[in-house]
Design an enzyme around this catalytic site. Sequence first.
Site, PDB file in Angstrom:
ATOM      1  N   ASP A  99     -63.405  49.335 -24.121  1.00 37.03           N
ATOM      2  CA  ASP A  99     -62.928  48.262 -22.940  1.00 37.03           C
ATOM      3  C   ASP A  99     -62.103  49.111 -22.095  1.00 37.03           C
ATOM      4  OD1 ASP A  99     -60.434  48.405 -24.321  1.00 37.03           O
ATOM      5  OD2 ASP A  99     -60.340  46.229 -24.772  1.00 37.03           O
ATOM      6  N   CYS A 109     -60.623  50.865 -27.927  1.00 35.96           N
ATOM      7  CA  CYS A 109     -59.703  49.898 -27.351  1.00 35.96           C
ATOM      8  C   CYS A 109     -58.634  50.093 -27.225  1.00 35.96           C
ATOM      9  CB  CYS A 109     -60.358  48.318 -27.577  1.00 35.96           C
ATOM     10  SG  CYS A 109     -60.011  47.970 -29.232  1.00 35.96           S
ATOM     11  N   THR A 165     -56.070  49.048 -29.350  1.00 39.30           N
ATOM     12  CA  THR A 165     -55.736  49.208 -30.727  1.00 39.30           C
ATOM     13  C   THR A 165     -56.885  49.884 -31.354  1.00 39.30           C
ATOM     14  OG1 THR A 165     -56.264  46.878 -31.282  1.00 39.30           O
ATOM     15  CG2 THR A 165     -54.118  47.589 -30.558  1.00 39.30           C
ATOM     16  N   GLY A 166     -58.136  49.689 -31.192  1.00 35.30           N
ATOM     17  CA  GLY A 166     -59.239  49.796 -32.013  1.00 35.30           C
ATOM     18  C   GLY A 166     -59.609  48.683 -32.905  1.00 35.30           C
ATOM     19  N   MET A 180     -62.259  46.374 -31.412  1.00 30.85           N
ATOM     20  CA  MET A 180     -63.809  46.926 -31.290  1.00 30.85           C
ATOM     21  C   MET A 180     -64.250  46.919 -32.679  1.00 30.85           C
ATOM     22  SD  MET A 180     -65.213  48.048 -28.653  1.00 30.85           S
ATOM     23  CE  MET A 180     -65.042  48.869 -26.951  1.00 30.85           C
ATOM     24  N   HIS A 233     -66.661  58.401 -48.356  1.00 29.65           N
ATOM     25  CA  HIS A 233     -66.552  57.198 -49.358  1.00 29.65           C
ATOM     26  C   HIS A 233     -67.445  56.164 -48.775  1.00 29.65           C
ATOM     27  CE1 HIS A 233     -62.626  58.395 -51.558  1.00 29.65           C
ATOM     28  NE2 HIS A 233     -63.271  59.577 -51.358  1.00 29.65           N
ATOM     29  N   ARG A 278     -70.712  56.174 -57.337  1.00 32.06           N
ATOM     30  CA  ARG A 278     -69.997  54.961 -57.203  1.00 32.06           C
ATOM     31  C   ARG A 278     -69.701  54.697 -55.758  1.00 32.06           C
ATOM     32  NH1 ARG A 278     -66.839  59.548 -57.382  1.00 32.06           N
ATOM     33  NH2 ARG A 278     -65.133  59.971 -56.211  1.00 32.06           N
ATOM     34  N   HIS A 279     -69.726  55.647 -54.777  1.00 31.30           N
ATOM     35  CA  HIS A 279     -69.463  55.175 -53.320  1.00 31.30           C
ATOM     36  C   HIS A 279     -70.922  54.616 -52.791  1.00 31.30           C
ATOM     37  CE1 HIS A 279     -65.921  57.132 -53.309  1.00 31.30           C
ATOM     38  NE2 HIS A 279     -66.361  58.419 -53.476  1.00 31.30           N
TER      39      HIS A 279
HETATM   40  C1  RB5 Z   1     -56.671  44.738 -24.483  1.00 29.74           C
HETATM   41  O1  RB5 Z   1     -55.470  44.239 -23.687  1.00 29.74           O
HETATM   42  C2  RB5 Z   1     -56.576  44.701 -25.864  1.00 29.74           C
HETATM   43  O2  RB5 Z   1     -56.430  43.853 -26.429  1.00 29.74           O
HETATM   44  C3  RB5 Z   1     -57.807  45.529 -26.631  1.00 29.74           C
HETATM   45  O3  RB5 Z   1     -57.986  46.676 -25.965  1.00 29.74           O
HETATM   46  C4  RB5 Z   1     -57.673  45.788 -27.970  1.00 29.74           C
HETATM   47  O4  RB5 Z   1     -56.543  46.532 -28.386  1.00 29.74           O
HETATM   48  C5  RB5 Z   1     -58.156  44.716 -28.983  1.00 29.74           C
HETATM   49  O5  RB5 Z   1     -58.056  44.769 -30.210  1.00 29.74           O
END
Ligand code: RB5
Length: 150
Positions: A8, A65, A67-68, A71, A98, A133-134
């Site tokens: 994004d 994104c 924070t990740g 996504m 794993h 196991r994995h």
């Molecule tokens: C966008 O502002 C932000 O919320 C998005 O990139 C992401 O971090 C969401 O999890």
Amino acid sequence: MKIVIASDHGGFEYKAMLLPFLEALGHEVTDFGCRTEDATDYSDYAIPAAQAVAASEFDRGILICGTGIGMSISANKVQGVRCALCGDLLTAKLTREHNDSNMLALGGRIIGPETAKAIVAVWLGTEFSAAERHQRRIDKISTFETTNER
Ligand code: RB5
């Protein structure tokens, strides 16, 4: 490997940085967007990319994104996708060994660019251990995905 990459707006800059990095490593990369830094919705990019990985159109997928988190949550709704949000090298290595993760999520506002590149390199370069196991644990997830039963 054939890799799909998507972001994004929060991951747009890192996507632009990682594309040539991945190509320099010898991978074939397809960009599923976004195309500008205008604010957009991460699920619009994560879900199509995850569906393409689940359909075996790509070997692996990388999502970015802010924070990740958005996504990774979105991608993990797609059956057959195991998307790992990684912020360090050990997690990147262990999620391959794993979890046999087939998608990687990164936080473009959380980690530095060199860390992002190093995580990508480790994640792409680490094989699944295939230990019983994995595999058993992954199979339990797959069973739940397909039957809704444990
Ligand atoms: C966008 O502002 C932000 O919320 C998005 O990139 C992401 O971090 C969401 O999890």
